[in-house]
Design an enzyme around this catalytic site. Sequence first.
Site, PDB file in Angstrom:
ATOM      1  N   ILE A   5       2.536 -36.326  37.036  1.00  0.00           N
ATOM      2  CA  ILE A   5       1.948 -37.646  37.253  1.00  0.00           C
ATOM      3  C   ILE A   5       3.126 -38.582  37.488  1.00  0.00           C
ATOM      4  O   ILE A   5       3.962 -38.774  36.600  1.00  0.00           O
ATOM      5  CB  ILE A   5       1.116 -38.104  36.032  1.00  0.00           C
ATOM      6  N   HIS A   6       3.208 -39.129  38.701  1.00  0.00           N
ATOM      7  CA  HIS A   6       4.344 -39.967  39.102  1.00  0.00           C
ATOM      8  C   HIS A   6       3.828 -41.395  39.271  1.00  0.00           C
ATOM      9  O   HIS A   6       3.148 -41.694  40.247  1.00  0.00           O
ATOM     10  CB  HIS A   6       4.936 -39.439  40.411  1.00  0.00           C
ATOM     11  N   ILE A   7       4.151 -42.273  38.330  1.00  0.00           N
ATOM     12  CA  ILE A   7       3.606 -43.627  38.316  1.00  0.00           C
ATOM     13  C   ILE A   7       4.350 -44.495  39.325  1.00  0.00           C
ATOM     14  O   ILE A   7       5.521 -44.824  39.143  1.00  0.00           O
ATOM     15  CB  ILE A   7       3.701 -44.252  36.903  1.00  0.00           C
ATOM     16  N   GLY A   8       3.656 -44.859  40.387  1.00  0.00           N
ATOM     17  CA  GLY A   8       4.238 -45.714  41.418  1.00  0.00           C
ATOM     18  C   GLY A   8       5.249 -44.990  42.282  1.00  0.00           C
ATOM     19  O   GLY A   8       5.586 -43.831  42.055  1.00  0.00           O
TER      20      GLY A   8
END
Length: 166
Positions: A85-88
Site C-alpha cells: 500500500i503506497h500512500i500518495g
Amino acid sequence: MFKKLFGKKEEISRDETVYAPMQGKLVPLEEVPDPVFSQKMMGDGAAIIPAEGKVVAPVNGEVIQLFHTKHAIGLRSETGMELLIHIGLETVSMNGEGFEAHVKEGDKVSVGDLLISCDLGLINEKASSTITPIVITNGDILESVEKADAQETDLGKTKIFEVKAK
C-alpha cells in the site's frame, strides 16, 4: 475408516478477499499517474483516491515491511499474498512528515486494524498526488484475481479484490 483413525485433513482456504484500506474512490491501477504503478511494473492491483487519511489492514495477516518514511507498508496475508500500500505519489520525499504508523514490522493485523494515519492536506501540498496504489507484489502465487469495478469505498468493508491462490 482411516479418517476416523487419523482425523480429517484440515482444508486451508485458498480464496481470499481484499478489502479497501482507505475511504475514497476505487480506480483502476492504469489510472495512476506514475508508470511504475500504471504499467504494473511492481504487480497488478488497484488504487484509491482517498477521502480521509486513515489506512487500515485490507486483509488478515502480518506487517512484513514498514518504510521508515511511513508512506508505504507491505503486508503478507494468510494465503501468502503480499500487498504493498503506497500512500500518495512522490511521498517518499516527505521523509515521514504528515505520516504516523500505528503498527511495526512483525505485527499481526486483522481487516480494519489501523495501520497508518496521514495528513492528506499536507500530501496534496508537498507531493504530486494522494492517489494510493494497492499492489499485489507476488501475483505469481495466485491462480486468479477478480477486481471490483470503480466505486466509492468504505474502509475495511468494500471488497476490492477476490483472489484465489494456486
